[in-house]
Design an enzyme around this catalytic site. Structure first.
Site, PDB file in Angstrom:
ATOM      1  N   HIS A   1      59.780  22.535  84.872  1.00 48.22           N
ATOM      2  CA  HIS A   1      60.706  22.455  83.738  1.00 48.22           C
ATOM      3  C   HIS A   1      61.135  20.994  83.560  1.00 48.22           C
ATOM      4  O   HIS A   1      61.340  20.274  84.537  1.00 48.22           O
ATOM      5  CB  HIS A   1      61.971  23.277  84.000  1.00 48.22           C
TER       6      HIS A   1
ATOM      7  N   CYS B   1      66.725  28.447  87.606  1.00 50.46           N
ATOM      8  CA  CYS B   1      65.838  27.304  87.796  1.00 50.46           C
ATOM      9  C   CYS B   1      66.291  26.057  87.031  1.00 50.46           C
ATOM     10  O   CYS B   1      66.334  24.957  87.584  1.00 50.46           O
ATOM     11  CB  CYS B   1      64.416  27.691  87.401  1.00 50.46           C
TER      12      CYS B   1
HETATM   13  C1  3JM Z   1      64.622  33.895  85.384  1.00 50.55           C
HETATM   14  O1  3JM Z   1      64.036  41.249  85.015  1.00 50.55           O
HETATM   15  C2  3JM Z   1      64.762  40.379  84.545  1.00 50.55           C
HETATM   16  O2  3JM Z   1      65.668  40.616  83.746  1.00 50.55           O
HETATM   17  C3  3JM Z   1      64.531  38.971  85.012  1.00 50.55           C
HETATM   18  C4  3JM Z   1      65.196  37.968  84.151  1.00 50.55           C
HETATM   19  C5  3JM Z   1      65.000  36.557  84.629  1.00 50.55           C
HETATM   20  C6  3JM Z   1      66.050  35.849  85.238  1.00 50.55           C
HETATM   21  C7  3JM Z   1      67.346  36.531  85.523  1.00 50.55           C
HETATM   22  O3  3JM Z   1      68.153  36.680  84.600  1.00 50.55           O
HETATM   23  O4  3JM Z   1      67.553  36.923  86.677  1.00 50.55           O
HETATM   24  C8  3JM Z   1      63.776  35.910  84.437  1.00 50.55           C
HETATM   25  C9  3JM Z   1      63.591  34.603  84.809  1.00 50.55           C
HETATM   26  C10 3JM Z   1      65.859  34.510  85.616  1.00 50.55           C
HETATM   27  C11 3JM Z   1      66.949  33.718  86.229  1.00 50.55           C
HETATM   28  O5  3JM Z   1      66.663  32.955  87.156  1.00 50.55           O
HETATM   29  O6  3JM Z   1      68.091  33.790  85.785  1.00 50.55           O
END
Ligand code: 3JM
Length: 346
Positions: free
Chosen positions: A248, A128
């Site tokens: 954000h 994001c």
């Molecule tokens: C945004 O379960 C998880 O590890 C989700 C982690 C996470 C991510 C990711 O690393 O995929 C939470 C929020 C992201 C992102 O967009 O990178």
């Protein structure tokens, strides 16, 4: 018009709900719609375009007959992407799992749509914070190439999903009633320690890496270079969680290969699709997360010269990270594919 069979994995979460809003709002041409989630959320009923759907537990067989699989994100992506690809669906994945895989295009449709053609079944949606920053940087990059970026983010709690939103509400209420705040999600549910986000800032998003940066910070570094297809860009990031529900904000310092004038920069930003300039200091006009939430565009303000360094500028960019930072960008990837005839229908 051709219609497509669409599966949404993670349909009940913050990003999944936004997928559904956007499919309705943008009149996305779907035929069959399959709403999938983990066992915990299976059975939930959701209405899409007046029709009620029951959320099903995702299984390896869930993707049979699907043309597109929109993955809302999280650790569930890694498990189910191979099954969706095997079933012949194009996966548009919002997690970080596949983003840096050389076989997986990392796409912002306004920036690098042609890279979609290199996919082998999976297309990654960037982080994001990366998307929101890149939307403002791309028109400027095209004017004068970028040498170096220094970015600090101010990230809303909804980036941590529905639980992040509830945590800010519960803590704010507890604090104002003189009760103890009991954090259990932020900075990240899986970590040993949790801190209140109400009336606070947390300078940790995702886990720490060996180089003392967080994973979120390194996502911004690596994804930016991949999307620009320019490994020469120097970039450093600090990512911070703030007590804001949604959208954000980012403070960006950017050094170009040659000088630019502010009017030219403003014009390039204003003409870029998906970007709006909100920058009238005399009128106190600048973007703020409270007012950009629920909007599709990214808003740029506070554009000014960095008087401490040649060819360098500062700006402030704000965008709804659930929309352009996640669900909208992913859906736009599907729309670009449809428009260009890049999506095969079963
Ligand atoms: C945004 O379960 C998880 O590890 C989700 C982690 C996470 C991510 C990711 O690393 O995929 C939470 C929020 C992201 C992102 O967009 O990178």
């Amino acid at each position: 018009m051709q219609k497509y069979n669409v599966a949404i994995l993670g349909a009940t979460g913050a990003v999944g709900s936004e997928f559904i809003n956007l499919i309705e709002e943008r009149d996305f041409p779907f035929n069959e719609l399959r709403l999938l989630a983990s066992k915990r959320s299976a059975g939930t009923k959701l209405t899409v375009k007046g029709k009620t759907y029951t959320v099903e537990e995702a299984t390896p067989a869930s993707f049979k007959g699907m043309d597109i699989a929109l993955f809302a994100g999280g650790s569930i992506s890694k498990e189910f992407a191979p099954y969706a690809v095997k079933a012949g669906a194009v996966v548009i994945d919002n997690s970080s799992t596949f983003r840096m895989d050389p076989d997986v295009p990392l796409i912002v449709p306004e920036i690098n749509p042609q890279a979609i053609l290199k996919h082998h079944g999976i297309i990654a949606n960037p982080n994001c914070s990366t998307i929101i920053m890149m939307m403002a940087l791309k028109p400027l990059y095209d004017l004068a190439r970028i040498k170096r970026i220094v970015v600090s983010t101010y990230q809303a709690v909804s980036g941590a999903g529905k639980e992040g939103i509830d945590e800010l509400t519960d803590e704010t209420r507890a604090y104002s009633e003189g009760k103890e705040m009991v954090p259990h999600i932020l900075p990240s549910a899986s970590l040993a320690k949790h801190f209140p986000i109400a009336f606070n800032l947390i300078p940790q998003i995702d886990v720490f890496l060996d180089n003392l940066y967080t994973k979120e910070e390194m996502k911004m570094v690596n994804e930016t270079r991949k999307i620009f297809d320019d490994q020469s860009i120097r970039i450093t990031a600090t990512t911070v969680r703030v007590p804001v529900y949604r959208s954000h904000s980012e403070s960006v310092n950017v050094e170009f290969e040659h000088d630019l004038d502010l009017a030219e920069m403003r014009q390039a930003l204003a003409h870029f699709p998906g970007v709006q300039v909100m920058d009238e200091p005399n009128e106190q006009v600048y973007p703020m997360p409270l007012y950009t939430s629920g909007k599709n565009d990214c808003y740029v303000g506070r554009l000014r010269r960095d008087e401490s360094n040649p060819n360098t500028f500062n700006f402030w960019v704000v965008g709804d990270q659930i929309r352009k930072g996640a669900a909208l960008n992913a859906l736009q990837i599907a729309e670009v594919m449809i428009k260009n005839g890049w999506l095969q229908k079963k």
